[in-house]
Design an enzyme around this catalytic site. Structure first.
Site, PDB file in Angstrom:
ATOM      1  N   HIS A   1       0.831  -1.212   0.000  1.00 13.65           N
ATOM      2  CA  HIS A   1       0.000   0.000   0.000  1.00 13.65           C
ATOM      3  C   HIS A   1       0.865   1.261   0.000  1.00 13.65           C
ATOM      4  CE1 HIS A   1      -3.640   2.346   1.056  1.00 13.65           C
ATOM      5  NE2 HIS A   1      -2.778   3.108   1.716  1.00 13.65           N
ATOM      6  N   GLU A   2       1.838   1.305   0.910  1.00 21.02           N
ATOM      7  CA  GLU A   2       2.666   2.503   1.025  1.00 21.02           C
ATOM      8  C   GLU A   2       3.586   2.663  -0.179  1.00 21.02           C
ATOM      9  OE1 GLU A   2       2.038   4.705   3.154  1.00 21.02           O
ATOM     10  OE2 GLU A   2       0.643   3.504   4.332  1.00 21.02           O
TER      11      GLU A   2
ATOM     12  N   HIS B   1       1.836   4.737  -2.813  1.00 15.22           N
ATOM     13  CA  HIS B   1       1.976   6.182  -2.576  1.00 15.22           C
ATOM     14  C   HIS B   1       3.383   6.657  -2.952  1.00 15.22           C
ATOM     15  CE1 HIS B   1      -1.876   6.387  -0.609  1.00 15.22           C
ATOM     16  NE2 HIS B   1      -1.506   5.704   0.455  1.00 15.22           N
TER      17      HIS B   1
END
Length: 450
Positions: free
Chosen positions: A22-23, A26
């Site tokens: 997920h990170e 980003h």
């Protein structure tokens, strides 16, 4: 204790993978949008490992593996040097900020496709949805569903195995009827049975959607033949061997394995005489049963497992695809998990699904442990499911979540200027309270299930 540690380790691994994915979404998009990333951390608290790359980004693995974050250069958080202002997140065009924030959940969905793709390439053993026993007065029984039928579709969705059936059944929570398309085992002709759901009582903590409708999974017959003898068990002391057919216990004929289990359970530490058929001759064995605790009760224990009759042809099969078909199947499965997650959130809001069904970290840890124990393909399936749920939850328009930030940015895009800081601050406080409330409910639900 060992089971707890296994579940905990599986949970930490799963969470670490999904948070990193997920990170990284980003991080990757932020870099390509010209934003300086100061830190990429998996976990919180004390750093266990750290490294800094040539662009000044610090990579960290921290001690508390319950999340992670990407820290980007931002004037709203820290002072920013004049030369670094063009690389600050808050100085980027709103479309770039939308892309950076949306990349996290989007990467979760892409990872789910990847995990399922690998699973389908390896192949997962599964069971054709052939129906076993039907409870006569159940919803399925009243609809005329018969034993031996194969479920082809639930509604309009094809169901290749029982996992697919269970997912589709859950999607009908709150509906009045459920169309079930079946074929009989000796006929290719399809029939549609309409199940009346007005009396459907489904509690996920007690049974599956399949069981609650009165259906059961077809299983081969359990034979009175010993398939496994535990070491140092009462069975081993008696002299039971693999392949022995149990005919009588204490002179009582044993018609099926359930009768053997029931008879033994009622006689902890009792003397017992067993007659078996071994290599076409009758052998009589004498000895004493063992015992074990079942909650507060002590029950008899023999220490054997039965042999199953062979599976019917084609019922047990390996769900495996080539390169292209695996991508198609993985994408379709991910999309269905996404739409089903959204449907369940909608049913949670309407009250068709109770908040008592929310699961928290304890349930996720148990699921991680069980799937990891079953093998890599099942763990990949679990990762895909949790990754999709993580992506969907993060897209909820609740401030403090990615979806809340996206909501503010879309409003900014429409009105041509940012949402006032004071309004954003109030939203973040409300969002924090809502998130804490949902997490508390989920954890309380987990504890009550223990």
């Amino acid at each position: 204790m060992l089971g707890f540690l296994w579940s905990l380790a599986s949970f930490v691994i799963a969470l670490g993978i999904l948070v990193a994915v997920h990170e990284w979404g980003h991080f990757w998009v932020a870099r390509r949008c010209g934003v300086k990333v100061e830190r990429f951390s998996v976990g919180f608290g004390k750093a266990l490992w750290r490294r800094t790359d040539k662009l000044g980004t610090e990579y960290v693995i921290a001690a508390i593996p319950l999340g992670g974050y990407v820290k980007m250069l931002d004037e709203r958080v820290d002072d920013v040097a004049e030369e670094d202002l063009p690389h600050a997140f808050n100085r980027q065009h709103v479309l770039k900020r939308i892309a950076i924030i949306a990349a996290g959940p989007l990467t979760n969905f892409i990872f789910a496709i990847f995990a399922l793709f690998v699973m389908y390439l390896i192949g997962v053993q599964t069971i054709k949805p052939m129906i076993g026993d039907i409870q006569p007065d159940s919803i399925a029984g009243q609809a005329g569903v018969v034993q031996g039928s194969v479920i082809k579709r639930v509604g309009e969705r094809e169901t290749i195995d029982w996992q697919a059936v269970n997912l589709e059944l859950i999607s009908y929570i709150g509906n009045d009827t459920l169309p079930l398309t079946v074929t009989l085992s000796n006929s290719p002709v399809e029939q549609t049975k309409v199940l009346n759901l007005s009396t459907w009582q489904f509690n996920p903590d007690e049974d599956s959607a399949i069981d609650s409708l009165g259906l059961s999974v077809y299983r081969p017959e359990i034979l009175n033949v010993v398939g496994l003898v535990a070491e140092k068990s009462a069975a081993a002391q008696l002299g039971l061997q693999v392949g022995d057919k149990i005919q009588q216990v204490d002179g009582t004929p044993m018609e099926n394995w359930e009768q053997i289990v029931s008879y033994v359970a009622k006689r902890p530490n009792a003397d017992i005489a067993i007659e078996v058929l071994r290599d076409e001759r009758v052998v009589r064995l004498n000895g004493m049963l063992g015992s074990r605790q079942d909650g507060e009760n002590e029950i008899g224990y023999l220490g054997v497992s039965p042999t199953l009759a062979p599976w019917s042809k084609g019922v047990l099969f390996t769900h495996q695809y080539g390169l292209f078909d695996a991508i198609v199947q993985a994408s379709d499965k991910t999309w269905r998990l996404m739409t089903l997650s959204v449907e369940m959130l909608g049913k949670l809001i309407t009250g068709d699904v109770s908040v008592k069904n929310l699961s928290g970290p304890i349930s996720i840890a148990q699921g991680a442990g069980m799937s990891a124990s079953s093998g890599i393909v099942y763990f990949l399936s679990f990762l895909a499911l949790i990754s999709v749920n993580l992506g969907i939850i993060n897209l909820l328009p609740i401030p403090v979540l990615d979806g809340g930030h996206l909501l503010y940015y879309f409003i900014e895009l429409l009105r041509g200027r940012p949402v006032p800081d004071s309004v954003q601050e109030i939203g973040f406080k409300i969002g924090g309270v809502l998130l804490l409330l949902f997490m508390s409910i989920a954890i309380i639900n987990d504890i009550t299930r223990l």
